[in-house]
Motif scaffolding. Structure first.
Motif, PDB file in Angstrom:
ATOM      1  N   ILE A 174      -2.743 -12.114  -4.155  1.00  0.00           N
ATOM      2  CA  ILE A 174      -3.502 -12.368  -2.928  1.00  0.00           C
ATOM      3  C   ILE A 174      -2.537 -12.674  -1.787  1.00  0.00           C
ATOM      4  O   ILE A 174      -1.565 -13.409  -1.986  1.00  0.00           O
ATOM      5  CB  ILE A 174      -4.452 -13.558  -3.164  1.00  0.00           C
ATOM      6  CG1 ILE A 174      -5.315 -13.269  -4.389  1.00  0.00           C
ATOM      7  CG2 ILE A 174      -5.330 -13.841  -1.957  1.00  0.00           C
ATOM      8  CD1 ILE A 174      -5.467 -14.428  -5.289  1.00  0.00           C
ATOM      9  N   PRO A 175      -2.802 -12.091  -0.609  1.00  0.00           N
ATOM     10  CA  PRO A 175      -1.900 -12.360   0.517  1.00  0.00           C
ATOM     11  C   PRO A 175      -1.696 -13.861   0.717  1.00  0.00           C
ATOM     12  O   PRO A 175      -2.654 -14.636   0.712  1.00  0.00           O
ATOM     13  CB  PRO A 175      -2.650 -11.757   1.720  1.00  0.00           C
ATOM     14  CG  PRO A 175      -3.533 -10.712   1.133  1.00  0.00           C
ATOM     15  CD  PRO A 175      -3.913 -11.198  -0.227  1.00  0.00           C
ATOM     16  N   CYS A 229      -7.354  -1.349  -3.273  1.00  0.00           N
ATOM     17  CA  CYS A 229      -6.509  -1.716  -2.141  1.00  0.00           C
ATOM     18  C   CYS A 229      -6.419  -0.589  -1.118  1.00  0.00           C
ATOM     19  O   CYS A 229      -5.491  -0.538  -0.325  1.00  0.00           O
ATOM     20  CB  CYS A 229      -5.117  -2.076  -2.652  1.00  0.00           C
ATOM     21  SG  CYS A 229      -4.388  -0.759  -3.627  1.00  0.00           S
ATOM     22  N   ASP A 233       0.739  -6.798   1.918  1.00  0.00           N
ATOM     23  CA  ASP A 233      -0.360  -6.399   2.803  1.00  0.00           C
ATOM     24  C   ASP A 233      -1.706  -6.939   2.321  1.00  0.00           C
ATOM     25  O   ASP A 233      -2.070  -8.052   2.652  1.00  0.00           O
ATOM     26  CB  ASP A 233      -0.373  -4.871   2.983  1.00  0.00           C
ATOM     27  CG  ASP A 233      -0.006  -4.124   1.710  1.00  0.00           C
ATOM     28  OD1 ASP A 233      -0.647  -4.387   0.679  1.00  0.00           O
ATOM     29  OD2 ASP A 233       0.926  -3.276   1.740  1.00  0.00           O
ATOM     30  N   VAL A 234      -2.427  -6.167   1.498  1.00  0.00           N
ATOM     31  CA  VAL A 234      -3.766  -6.585   1.077  1.00  0.00           C
ATOM     32  C   VAL A 234      -3.711  -7.124  -0.350  1.00  0.00           C
ATOM     33  O   VAL A 234      -2.637  -7.174  -0.959  1.00  0.00           O
ATOM     34  CB  VAL A 234      -4.746  -5.390   1.147  1.00  0.00           C
ATOM     35  CG1 VAL A 234      -4.872  -4.886   2.567  1.00  0.00           C
ATOM     36  CG2 VAL A 234      -4.304  -4.264   0.220  1.00  0.00           C
ATOM     37  N   THR A 235      -4.866  -7.498  -0.891  1.00  0.00           N
ATOM     38  CA  THR A 235      -4.915  -7.964  -2.275  1.00  0.00           C
ATOM     39  C   THR A 235      -4.706  -6.785  -3.232  1.00  0.00           C
ATOM     40  O   THR A 235      -5.312  -5.726  -3.066  1.00  0.00           O
ATOM     41  CB  THR A 235      -6.269  -8.634  -2.561  1.00  0.00           C
ATOM     42  OG1 THR A 235      -6.405  -9.764  -1.694  1.00  0.00           O
ATOM     43  CG2 THR A 235      -6.364  -9.102  -4.001  1.00  0.00           C
ATOM     44  N   GLN A 237       0.875  -1.178   0.000  1.00  0.00           N
ATOM     45  CA  GLN A 237       0.000   0.000   0.000  1.00  0.00           C
ATOM     46  C   GLN A 237       0.908   1.223   0.000  1.00  0.00           C
ATOM     47  O   GLN A 237       1.549   1.495   1.020  1.00  0.00           O
ATOM     48  CB  GLN A 237      -0.889   0.017   1.236  1.00  0.00           C
ATOM     49  CG  GLN A 237      -2.105  -0.924   1.113  1.00  0.00           C
ATOM     50  CD  GLN A 237      -2.854  -1.061   2.422  1.00  0.00           C
ATOM     51  OE1 GLN A 237      -2.236  -1.114   3.481  1.00  0.00           O
ATOM     52  NE2 GLN A 237      -4.161  -1.146   2.382  1.00  0.00           N
ATOM     53  N   TRP A 238       1.144   2.033  -1.021  1.00  0.00           N
ATOM     54  CA  TRP A 238       0.533   1.909  -2.309  1.00  0.00           C
ATOM     55  C   TRP A 238       1.606   2.101  -3.367  1.00  0.00           C
ATOM     56  O   TRP A 238       1.696   3.154  -3.968  1.00  0.00           O
ATOM     57  CB  TRP A 238      -0.562   2.973  -2.438  1.00  0.00           C
ATOM     58  CG  TRP A 238      -1.759   2.648  -1.576  1.00  0.00           C
ATOM     59  CD1 TRP A 238      -2.749   1.766  -1.898  1.00  0.00           C
ATOM     60  CD2 TRP A 238      -2.117   3.173  -0.291  1.00  0.00           C
ATOM     61  NE1 TRP A 238      -3.696   1.712  -0.888  1.00  0.00           N
ATOM     62  CE2 TRP A 238      -3.330   2.567   0.101  1.00  0.00           C
ATOM     63  CE3 TRP A 238      -1.514   4.086   0.590  1.00  0.00           C
ATOM     64  CZ2 TRP A 238      -3.956   2.854   1.312  1.00  0.00           C
ATOM     65  CZ3 TRP A 238      -2.147   4.362   1.786  1.00  0.00           C
ATOM     66  CH2 TRP A 238      -3.360   3.750   2.130  1.00  0.00           C
TER      67      TRP A 238
END
Ligand code: HEM
Ligand SMILES: [Cu+2]
Ligand SMILES: [Cu+2]
Lengths: 461, 169
Positions: free
Chosen positions: B127-128, B152, B106-108, B82-83
């Motif tokens: 994907i994590p 995200c 971190d996130v998808t 991110q990001w």
């Protein structure tokens, strides 16, 4: 009625987003994404609400339903709306309506985990309301028809004769089954996400959570359309003078739809390459086959009934119901094409996707819901198609076509969806989209005014 | 591919709209319900068969890279945060197979690459806990854009990077 006003307000939010992407109005990105979250969650929820209201209204004509449950459903819905709005506007939650795990908990400092918990609890409240409603409808249908297979018309499908249940009963039974399953899966992933927010040590497999979210999201939004189409089965015969008959094909189709709606959701995960390839084959192939019932069964029957009717007295409600089926059928095309793995590779998460779902939601589900509302508010037929009505329809339709075409063209030009800020090259399309959107909003406003001024507006509220 | 897809889609949607318009506005004529049923069944059969052909045409060869197994050319590791994107090399030669191995901290995220004209070439979800592989051979040198194609968080649109493709040897 309430639903119609919410639709209108959220459409204004949609217009605002498109204008922001066009550089016409300045929206800070975090505010853009909060509005996106409310527009998405609100529209999906309101589509569900209006579909459920249609289903409840007509099922209640065939078998008595519990008014207390309906009131509880509305109360839970309202509670959900309040917590979603609070989480987004007071708590700053901007995780999008799909709450993709682990984004609600990992916001990069943009919002407090508490806001995410409140947002997800709002979903839980709405989900519980829908479950109650479906259980009541399921109970009533089973006790009136004896069993689930009978309510689905299986004796007819398998040639064992007997009387076919009315179309509304078959449709409501099928939707009740798949939406209940969808909501239970949704509840499981919601609860896991909430537990994860409260106890970060409790982690969930992100790919599994994504499967569950899209299973639930896909089933829920499809259920809203399949519930709304009941209005077509019930109201169009009042104009054509011919009852909508539940044929063997009709009953068989609904059972197929019941399975397909649940099995087709991997078309949302065609770029999730860690998944086994066969899931993508299922997603692609069943997406195509899901389109056939819409076009060859529902739309086909509607058009045959319209052609066979001796003299049709067109008015705004009928026009909106027919538009709803047309929009739904046309929306099948870009959806099926995007579900081809090789196409999805370059269209997924571009504006192509809002292009296809606005076609069958804005020009489909919402048109049907507006048609139902006007029919209800009028109490009887409108008798005439006034200039006011025609203006409303033309604005809504022209604006809607403009909006979805600019989305589709943007998608083909590789413009991503869910971007608060658009590159200068991308802005002209967003501006045209915003102009089209304002026509739709004006058309929707006229429809709502028409409903408000109708004789039975208060009861339809 | 995108322009062809757009044209086919718009034509098919227009055809559906035209059928509705015809049913609504054509002068009323006698409709034989049995004939309409026969044609309905024929349409369903035709669409069903067409679906088999379409599936065969678009699924063979399989559009995704194998996720395990040997990597024939250059390997680029792409990691999403991110990001921003972090690529362990930002220059690759044209004409040589490249394997991207995308993962997230971190996130998808969605790992997408667009050509110098801005047209998306491919994308893959990141994907994590998983690594997503894409194989691609760039045929033209130039500056390509790396973007994020999964929402995200509130700076999702800023997650852009660059990849330079140099003339091959
Ligand atoms: C005047 C009418 C409308 C306008 C102008 C509008 C506009 C928009 C815009 C600009 C977006 C964001 C696109 C992007 O990703 O950049 C959006 C997303 C969306 N819209 Fe609409 N919309 C309208 C009506 C509707 C209706 C009637 C529904 C459903 C019943 C709906 C459901 C959604 C959903 C589910 C999303 C996705 C949100 C997300 O990506 O998280 N919209 N709309
Ligand atoms: Cu779907
Ligand atoms: Cu992103």
């Amino acid at each position: 009625m309430l639903a119609a006003l919410v639709f209108l307000l959220l459409m204004v939010f949609g217009l605002l987003m498109r204008a922001a992407q066009g550089g016409l109005v300045a929206l800070a990105p975090d505010l853009f994404y909060r509005i996106l979250t409310v527009h998405g969650a609100g529209m999906v929820g309101t589509a569900g609400l209006s579909g459920a209201a249609i289903m409840w209204f007509f099922v209640n004509r065939h078998v008595p339903l519990s008014h207390a449950v309906y009131v509880a459903f509305l109360a839970l819905f309202l509670a959900g709306v309040v917590s979603i709005l609070g989480a987004v506007f007071a708590g700053g939650f901007a995780g999008a309506w799909t709450f993709l795990y682990p984004l609600p908990a990992v916001s990069g400092g943009a919002w407090d985990p508490l806001a995410a918990v409140v947002f997800l609890l709002g979903y839980v409240a709405i989900g519980v309301g829908f479950l109650l409603l479906h259980l009541d409808i399921g109970r009533a249908l089973i006790s009136a028809w004896g069993s689930i297979p009978r309510a689905l018309g299986w004796p007819l499908v398998f040639g064992r004769g007997g009387e076919a249940p009315p179309p509304t009963v078959i449709a409501a039974m099928a939707v009740t089954i798949f939406n209940t399953i969808g909501i239970v899966v949704g509840a499981a992933v919601l609860i896991s996400s909430i537990v994860n927010l409260v106890f970060p040590g409790f982690a969930v497999d992100a790919l599994l959570a994504k499967n569950m979210i899209y299973f639930f999201g896909h089933v829920f939004i499809n259920a809203s359309i399949y519930m709304a189409v009941i209005a077509v089965y019930e109201i169009v015969p009042e104009y054509t003078g011919m009852p909508w008959k539940a044929t063997r094909l009709f009953a068989a189709t609904w059972s197929v739809v019941l399975l397909f709606v649940m099995a087709v959701y991997p078309h949302h995960l065609l770029q999730d390459v860690p998944l086994p390839g066969w899931t993508m084959v299922v997603g692609q192939v069943l997406s195509y086959y899901s389109g056939i019932p819409v076009i060859a069964v529902t739309a086909w029957s509607l058009l045959v009934y319209l052609r066979r009717a001796q003299s049709l007295a067109w008015d705004l409600p009928l026009a909106l119901l027919v538009l709803g089926v047309a929009g739904w059928s046309a929306g099948v095309v870009p959806a099926v094409i995007d579900a081809i793995v090789a196409v999805n590779r370059v269209m997924h998460n571009t504006l192509w996707v809002p292009g296809h779902f606005h076609t069958y939601l804005l020009l489909g589900e919402v048109a049907m819901a507006f048609g139902f509302l006007l029919r209800l508010a009028a109490g009887e037929r409108f008798r005439s198609f006034t200039g006011f009505d025609r203006t409303a329809l033309v604005l809504y339709l022209a604006g809607g076509i403009g909006l979805v075409l600019t989305f589709l063209i943007s998608g083909a030009a590789s413009i991503p969806r869910r971007f608060a800020v658009h590159l200068p090259d991308w802005q002209p399309l967003a501006l045209i989209g915003a102009v089209a959107a304002s026509l739709t909003v004006a058309g929707a406003l006229l429809v709502v005014l028409r409903a408000l001024s109708s004789p039975r507006a208060r009861e339809a509220a | 591919m995108q322009p062809v897809v757009l044209i086919i889609t718009v034509l098919a949607m227009a055809a559906i709209a035209a059928v509705f318009a015809w049913a609504i506005w054509a002068p009323p004529g006698a409709v034989d319900p049995e004939r309409a049923e026969r044609w309905r069944i024929r349409t369903i059969v035709a669409l069903t068969l067409a679906g088999v052909v379409l599936a065969a045409m678009t699924l063979v060869p399989w559009p995704h890279a194998p996720q395990a197994g040997p990597t024939p050319g250059i390997v680029v590791h792409a990691r999403g945060y991110q990001w921003y994107w972090e690529l362990d090399r930002d220059t690759v030669p044209a004409g040589t197979p490249v394997t991207f191995l995308a993962s997230t901290a971190d996130v998808t995220h969605g790992f997408g690459v667009a050509d110098p004209q801005g047209r998306l070439l491919f994308q893959v979800q990141v994907i994590p806990g998983y690594v997503s592989r894409v194989d691609w051979t760039f045929d033209r040198p130039g500056t390509y854009r790396v973007i994020c194609l999964e929402y995200c968080g509130i700076a999702h649109h800023e997650m852009m990077g660059q990849l330079t493709v140099q003339p091959g040897v």
